[in-house]
Design an enzyme around this catalytic site. Structure first.
Site, PDB file in Angstrom:
ATOM      1  N   SER A  12       0.801  -1.220   0.000  1.00 29.38           N
ATOM      2  CA  SER A  12       0.000   0.000   0.000  1.00 29.38           C
ATOM      3  C   SER A  12       0.836   1.274   0.000  1.00 29.38           C
ATOM      4  CB  SER A  12      -0.981  -0.004   1.174  1.00 29.38           C
ATOM      5  OG  SER A  12      -0.318  -0.315   2.378  1.00 29.38           O
ATOM      6  N   HIS A  22      -5.530  -3.597  -2.481  1.00 32.00           N
ATOM      7  CA  HIS A  22      -5.292  -2.642  -3.568  1.00 32.00           C
ATOM      8  C   HIS A  22      -5.304  -3.295  -4.950  1.00 32.00           C
ATOM      9  CE1 HIS A  22      -4.355   0.722  -0.928  1.00 32.00           C
ATOM     10  NE2 HIS A  22      -3.726  -0.143  -0.168  1.00 32.00           N
ATOM     11  N   LYS A  52     -11.886   0.030  -1.418  1.00 40.81           N
ATOM     12  CA  LYS A  52     -10.959   0.728  -2.316  1.00 40.81           C
ATOM     13  C   LYS A  52     -11.526   0.729  -3.736  1.00 40.81           C
ATOM     14  CE  LYS A  52      -7.525   0.517   1.098  1.00 40.81           C
ATOM     15  NZ  LYS A  52      -6.778  -0.350   1.987  1.00 40.81           N
TER      16      LYS A  52
HETATM   17  C1  LIG Z   1      -6.708  -0.519   3.446  1.00 35.20           C
HETATM   18  C2  LIG Z   1      -6.031  -1.797   3.729  1.00 35.20           C
HETATM   19  C3  LIG Z   1      -6.532  -2.694   4.681  1.00 35.20           C
HETATM   20  C4  LIG Z   1      -7.674  -2.333   5.574  1.00 35.20           C
HETATM   21  O1  LIG Z   1      -8.880  -2.387   4.913  1.00 35.20           O
HETATM   22  P1  LIG Z   1     -10.126  -1.556   5.466  1.00 35.20           P
HETATM   23  O2  LIG Z   1     -11.296  -2.168   4.835  1.00 35.20           O
HETATM   24  O3  LIG Z   1      -9.887  -0.134   5.068  1.00 35.20           O
HETATM   25  O4  LIG Z   1     -10.120  -1.723   6.965  1.00 35.20           O
HETATM   26  C5  LIG Z   1      -5.914  -3.912   4.803  1.00 35.20           C
HETATM   27  N1  LIG Z   1      -4.846  -4.236   4.061  1.00 35.20           N
HETATM   28  C6  LIG Z   1      -4.318  -3.386   3.153  1.00 35.20           C
HETATM   29  C7  LIG Z   1      -3.120  -3.801   2.360  1.00 35.20           C
HETATM   30  C8  LIG Z   1      -4.884  -2.135   2.974  1.00 35.20           C
HETATM   31  O5  LIG Z   1      -4.353  -1.280   2.122  1.00 35.20           O
END
Ligand SMILES: *Cc1c(COP(=O)(O)O)cnc(C)c1O
Length: 389
Positions: A179, A207, A238
């Protein structure tokens, strides 16, 4: 209270204080902040689905029919038709036996890792894995070994050294797309290792879901490993534009989590609007429009990263829609971010503890509905500002 205030003052002096910024109106490539329009270059709404009419309509229709709340946790009375329908949809999409919906990606990662491991087990975790994976490892009773980022050879050496005194299960866990760096895990090598050492492989594709691969099935599709990843975790928040998360896996693993995963067991289940929006998002990802949006995102990413790379910036190995620009120290990073905001571009500066000190960065994220001219303008502005600060 005095102690808390002093802590915050210290953070401020170090250039490490974090605070909230409010967006007026809906999420989109341009948003209103503090009374004016800025180009949004730090949203994970990659495909522009967060305010897409089809998702909004699905959420409204589900609310009208099923209400706003689910009333209980899944194991009590909070499993609705919509949960089951979405889980069947996800399993079909991912080509897995079963799927389980979690309330967020954070809840999924903590709950999956804790739920599938016990005291005799061993977890192998990439050094740059997301904070929720790190916390999942902390909550688990298993021991965790951290391997250097994306280094399958180092992982192999760790596994070989541990093999003679192995007692329990082994779990390899990695982000699909990292990320903060926008680079991609070496999944074929991880698959080879998990087979050689009889381990489970878990990939967090927060992602990659909806974005990578010909049909948006994520990092595993992109790298030709669909079907070889035991635990495919992803999120709805996302590219899918909504909120929540899922795990696609064999039924026996899903049933184990239903019985053991604490964030799954002890939390009110996702509400109808969120479930219906997620289902509509999978439909969209699989449609022609989804393919068009993925293609536009790819084009935007190539253009923007190409312009910055041509200026000689270190993009930290990014190959995806997450494009970090290495800036170094926190003060320089936050000054650049503030100047860019003044000029109409909202791009977050990333500091410790999210990344190591000296590895601060401006982290730009692209969207399918950014325009070419505004990305050219933003890339030029970033180069200009970084030359000045
Ligand atoms: C954003 C993210 C999460 C968390 O997900 P949410 O639904 O926002 O709690 C977990 N792992 C990665 C790699 C992320 O980028």
């Amino acid at each position: 209270m005095e102690g808390f205030r002093r802590q915050l003052d210290e953070l401020r002096e170090q250039g490490m204080l974090r605070s909230l910024r409010t967006i007026g109106g809906a999420q989109g490539p341009r948003v209103t902040m503090e009374g004016r329009e800025v180009l949004l270059l730090c949203s994970n709404n990659y495909l522009g689905l967060a305010s897409h009419a089809r998702l909004v309509d699905a959420a409204c229709a589900a609310t009208a029919r099923y209400g706003v709340g689910s009333g209980a946790s899944r194991l009590v009375s909070g499993t609705m038709e919509l949960h089951e329908r979405l889980e069947r949809r996800i399993a079909a999409f991912k080509g897995s036996e079963a799927a389980l919906v979690f309330n967020s990606g954070f809840a999924a990662n903590t709950g999956i890792i804790q739920g599938l491991t016990g005291p005799d087990d061993l977890i192998f975790s990439d050094a740059l894995n997301h904070a929720s994976i790190v916390d999942g490892c902390r909550l688990a009773k298993a021991r965790t070994l951290v391997y250097p980022h994306n280094d399958a050879d180092a992982l192999e050496r760790l596994m070989r050294a541990e093999a003679p005194r192995r007692k329990g299960r082994w779990l390899i866990v990695s982000d699909g797309v990292f990320s903060m760096d926008g680079d991609v895990a070496p999944l074929p090598a991880l698959v080879e290792l998990k087979q050689r050492y009889d381990a489970l492989l878990m990939v967090d594709d927060a992602h990659g879901t909806g974005v990578l691969g010909q049909t948006g099935r994520g990092t595993a599709e992109e790298l030709g490993c669909l079907g070889a990843v035991d635990l495919q975790m992803g999120t709805f928040g996302k590219a899918l534009g909504g909120f929540g998360a899922y795990l696609a896996a064999d039924r026996v693993l899903i049933e184990t989590l239903i019985n053991r995963s604490r964030p799954f067991i002890f939390s009110t289940s996702l509400p109808p609007a969120v479930l219906a929006a997620a289902e509509a998002a999978f439909d969209l990802v699989e449609s022609e429009e989804g393919a068009r949006r993925r293609e536009a995102l790819r084009r935007n990413r190539e253009l923007f990263a190409g312009l910055l790379a041509a200026q000689g910036f270190d993009l930290l190995g990014s190959t995806t829609q997450i494009v970090p620009v290495l800036t170094g120290e926190p003060a320089r990073t936050m000054a650049a971010s503030a100047r860019l905001f003044e000029a109409g571009v909202f791009v977050q500066g990333i500091r410790p503890p999210t990344v190591a000190g000296g590895r601060c960065r401006l982290r730009a994220t692209l969207m399918a509905d950014h325009r070419i001219d505004e990305l050219e303008w933003a890339a030029g502005l970033i180069a200009q500002v970084l030359a000045e600060v």
